[in-house]
Design a protein around this motif. Structure first.
Motif, PDB file in Angstrom:
ATOM      1  N   ASP A 163       0.730  -1.249  -0.019  1.00  0.00           N
ATOM      2  CA  ASP A 163       0.090   0.119   0.077  1.00  0.00           C
ATOM      3  C   ASP A 163       0.767   1.412   0.138  1.00  0.00           C
ATOM      4  OD1 ASP A 163      -2.249  -1.634  -0.007  1.00  0.00           O
ATOM      5  OD2 ASP A 163      -2.673  -1.427   2.053  1.00  0.00           O
ATOM      6  N   GLY A 164       2.061   1.091   0.043  1.00  0.00           N
ATOM      7  CA  GLY A 164       3.035   2.130  -0.037  1.00  0.00           C
ATOM      8  C   GLY A 164       3.226   3.073   1.296  1.00  0.00           C
ATOM      9  N   MET A 165       2.839   2.120   2.352  1.00  0.00           N
ATOM     10  CA  MET A 165       2.829   2.752   3.783  1.00  0.00           C
ATOM     11  C   MET A 165       4.213   2.687   4.565  1.00  0.00           C
ATOM     12  SD  MET A 165      -1.060   2.843   4.392  1.00  0.00           S
ATOM     13  CE  MET A 165      -0.930   3.274   6.087  1.00  0.00           C
ATOM     14  N   GLU A 166       5.054   1.642   3.806  1.00  0.00           N
ATOM     15  CA  GLU A 166       6.155   1.279   4.784  1.00  0.00           C
ATOM     16  C   GLU A 166       6.882   2.546   5.297  1.00  0.00           C
ATOM     17  OE1 GLU A 166      10.355  -1.317   4.354  1.00  0.00           O
ATOM     18  OE2 GLU A 166       9.160  -0.643   2.355  1.00  0.00           O
ATOM     19  N   ALA A 167       6.997   3.762   4.642  1.00  0.00           N
ATOM     20  CA  ALA A 167       7.358   4.915   5.330  1.00  0.00           C
ATOM     21  C   ALA A 167       6.806   5.184   6.477  1.00  0.00           C
ATOM     22  CB  ALA A 167       7.546   5.897   4.401  1.00  0.00           C
ATOM     23  N   ALA A 168       5.700   5.109   6.670  1.00  0.00           N
ATOM     24  CA  ALA A 168       4.825   5.356   7.861  1.00  0.00           C
ATOM     25  C   ALA A 168       5.090   4.581   9.049  1.00  0.00           C
ATOM     26  CB  ALA A 168       3.214   5.350   7.365  1.00  0.00           C
ATOM     27  N   THR A 169       5.764   3.318   8.773  1.00  0.00           N
ATOM     28  CA  THR A 169       6.169   2.611   9.669  1.00  0.00           C
ATOM     29  C   THR A 169       7.691   2.556   9.909  1.00  0.00           C
ATOM     30  OG1 THR A 169       7.107   0.693   8.214  1.00  0.00           O
ATOM     31  CG2 THR A 169       4.516   0.621   8.871  1.00  0.00           C
TER      32      THR A 169
END
Length: 113
Positions: free
Chosen positions: A79-85
């Protein structure tokens, strides 16, 4: 990262298959040891088979837990949310793959730093 996720899922599938096969033969052995003609006879190691059965069941639960963790982490990555983690999702996948580093197909680039 998608290659690692795909490869790791294949390793978990292989673990499950091998564990289910061992569980099957363990249960068959336990049943065979209950055969009336064997009652009262000393059979070395007979008492260990229930332990093997328990270990197989624990291993299957472990594979299931790893799959769930992998699915969650891969979902963040997809979902392209790895940066958020803060990169945690990718590291979790890499850590899950470490026990399989000696298997064919594992790439050194996947090894966590």
């Amino acid at each position: 990262m998608n290659d690692l996720v795909t490869w790791l899922r294949a390793q978990l599938d292989e673990d499950e298959e091998r564990t289910r096969e061992l569980l099957y033969w363990t249960q068959q052995t336990i049943l065979a040891l209950k055969e009336p003609k064997l009652l009262g006879k000393y059979i070395p190691g007979w008492h260990d088979w229930p332990k093997v059965e328990r270990l197989c069941r624990e291993r299957l639960a472990e594979v299931d837990a790893k799959r769930r963790i992998l699915d969650d982490a891969a979902g963040y990555i997809a979902d392209g949310m790895e940066a958020a983690t803060d990169g945690l999702a990718g590291r979790v996948v890499a850590y899950l793959a470490l026990p399989y580093a000696d298997r064919p197909g594992y790439r050194d680039e996947w090894r966590p730093e």
